[in-house]
Scaffold this active site. Structure first.
Site, PDB file in Angstrom:
ATOM      1  N   LYS A 189       9.534  -5.878  14.463  1.00 22.23           N
ATOM      2  CA  LYS A 189       8.378  -6.711  14.122  1.00 22.23           C
ATOM      3  C   LYS A 189       7.366  -6.588  15.250  1.00 22.23           C
ATOM      4  CE  LYS A 189       7.490  -9.744  10.778  1.00 22.23           C
ATOM      5  NZ  LYS A 189       8.127  -9.713   9.454  1.00 22.23           N
TER       6      LYS A 189
HETATM    7  N1  GLU Z   1       6.258  -8.372   6.645  1.00 22.61           N
HETATM    8  C1  GLU Z   1       7.090  -8.193   5.496  1.00 22.61           C
HETATM    9  C2  GLU Z   1       8.447  -8.849   5.718  1.00 22.61           C
HETATM   10  O1  GLU Z   1       8.606  -9.744   6.501  1.00 22.61           O
HETATM   11  C3  GLU Z   1       7.176  -6.734   5.061  1.00 22.61           C
HETATM   12  C4  GLU Z   1       7.720  -5.768   6.061  1.00 22.61           C
HETATM   13  C5  GLU Z   1       7.626  -4.320   5.642  1.00 22.61           C
HETATM   14  O2  GLU Z   1       7.198  -4.038   4.524  1.00 22.61           O
HETATM   15  O3  GLU Z   1       7.965  -3.483   6.469  1.00 22.61           O
HETATM   16  O4  GLU Z   1       9.402  -8.541   5.048  1.00 22.61           O
END
Ligand code: GLU
Length: 430
Positions: free
Chosen positions: A118
């Site tokens: 993240k």
């Molecule tokens: N931000 C989204 C999540 O928390 C998507 C992450 C992604 O598609 O890599 O799942």
């Protein structure tokens, strides 16, 4: 001054939860039940890598601001790390660490070949001009040039970021790599740049799908006419609300950071979306429902509650007052571990984030596959594939939860942690 004092008091009153510790608590419970190798536990208790940078950005007025930014790679045991980038004033190292680990468990729970990561930049995205946001995004991409990559670490949108931000990342990353066009370095892109049909709706879609699965398989109820409250009216909450109302459920309350809106006859979701889009992205002043607070929304007398905003909103303070019989987590980490226990005792079903909102990253996976193959699917093809994956993951969660007589959350963690620990072992990491 008075405002600060009031805000501090409000914070002291509520349960203080470090999101990384909340994540570890669930992970350790799963690791205990599975009796995973202690070496795997040691490895997975910490992120593989934490990159922290300070990004100087020239603002429109000629001044320079320095922004605190992170990318945390929790695990690459099952593939390149995957996870969004968040622009928010709440970003800090512990939060990004927790969100990165949740991506590891989410990708493993739905069985797509990724690890977890993240990113986050501490900023107020609404206060930035388009130009400032672009310069900040390009500075972040340049700082992460050796971290990001279609085979190493693949970002995507999260709170405060969207397809426009992803487009700047593609451009900056491609420039830094000899001007080769590399769309597979991020997902959640605009369709014109290799984005996937269905990606934008995919997270809300899995919230809808898992709600219907839970009603059918756990509560044995017909969805028609059941009442729903949705906290958060961004990409996840608004789409989940729309899709659920299209399937006959009655969304009686919605909210965003400006507060909540309640209508016992059901909110007209398309009208609310239109209003938001014409009003700077917020519901402030929306007339389709009577004004309530976010706190009141969580405690409404509804059948289903969908927290789709931020972490730690369902706490030991409000869990005893929650009346919904089913909670479906659109947000990442909305329920604290103590609240989990209270809800379990009350017999409330909680569909955990790592299953309920996994449609987003699953669509991202198909976007990345399409970029690599240079062949693009129809929306129906993407949706069918996502639905299949989410349904299978839902069944695995139920199976684990019933077999070990634990909560659905722990059931999902059991299937995820088992898979990642096995990956580490097969790679020869211990
Ligand atoms: N931000 C989204 C999540 O928390 C998507 C992450 C992604 O598609 O890599 O799942």
């Amino acid at each position: 001054m008075a405002k600060t004092a009031k805000a501090t008091k409000a914070v002291v009153k509520t349960e203080q939860v470090n999101p990384y510790e909340a994540m570890l608590e669930r992970f350790n419970k799963a690791a205990d039940i599975l009796k995973i190798d202690e070496r795997a536990r040691k490895i997975l208790s910490r992120p593989e890598r934490i990159v922290r940078v300070n990004l100087p950005v020239v603002m429109d007025d000629g001044s320079t601001e320095v922004f605190e930014a992170y990318r945390v790679i929790h695990s690459t045991a099952l593939g390149p790390s995957k996870g969004g980038i968040r622009y928010s004033m709440m970003v800090n190292e512990d939060e990004v660490m927790a969100l990165a680990a949740w991506m590891t468990w989410k990708c493993a729970a739905v069985s797509i070949p990724y690890g977890g990561a993240k990113g986050g930049i501490k900023c107020e995205p609404r206060a930035l001009s388009e130009g400032e946001k672009e310069r900040l995004t390009r500075a972040y991409t340049a700082a992460m040039a050796n971290v990001f990559g279609p085979d190493s670490d693949i970002p995507a949108p999260d709170m405060g970021t969207d397809d426009r931000v992803m487009a700047w990342i593609v451009d900056e990353y491609s420039k830094l790599n000899g001007n080769k066009f590399i769309p597979g370095v991020v997902t959640g892109k605009p369709l014109e740049l290799g984005g996937s049909k269905g990606r934008k709706e995919a997270t809300g879609r899995s919230v809808m799908l898992t709600t219907l699965l839970a009603l059918k398989e756990l509560l044995g109820e017909n969805p028609e006419g059941l009442t729903v409250a949705v906290q958060g009216f961004g990409n996840v909450g608004s789409i989940a609300a729309k899709l659920l109302s299209q399937r006959g459920l009655k969304v009686v309350a919605i909210s965003d950071r400006t507060g909540g809106y309640y209508n016992e006859h059901g909110i007209l979701i398309n009208q609310a979306i239109l209003y938001r889009d014409q009003n700077d992205g917020v519901l402030e002043g929306f007339k389709g429902g009577e004004k309530i607070s976010n706190k009141e929304l969580l405690e409404l007398n509804v059948d289903i509650l969908i927290p789709a905003a931020v972490e730690n909103v369902i706490t030991k303070e409000n869990a005893p007052h929650i009346k919904a019989r089913l909670i479906v987590e659109g947000a990442n980490g909305p329920t604290t571990p103590q609240a989990d226990e209270i809800l379990e005792d009350k017999g409330v079903w909680v569909i955990p984030d790592i299953i309920a909102n996994a449609g987003g990253v699953t669509a991202s996976y198909f976007e990345w596959v399409q970029n690599r193959r240079g062949h693009y699917y129809t929306e129906a093809e993407v949706n069918d594939r996502i639905d299949q994956i989410i349904k299978e993951a839902f069944e695995r969660m139920l199976h684990k939860a019933f077999r070990h007589k634990v909560s659905l959350r722990l059931g999902a963690y059991l299937s995820a942690v088992e898979r990642v620990a096995k990956g580490l072992e097969l790679l020869g990491k211990f």
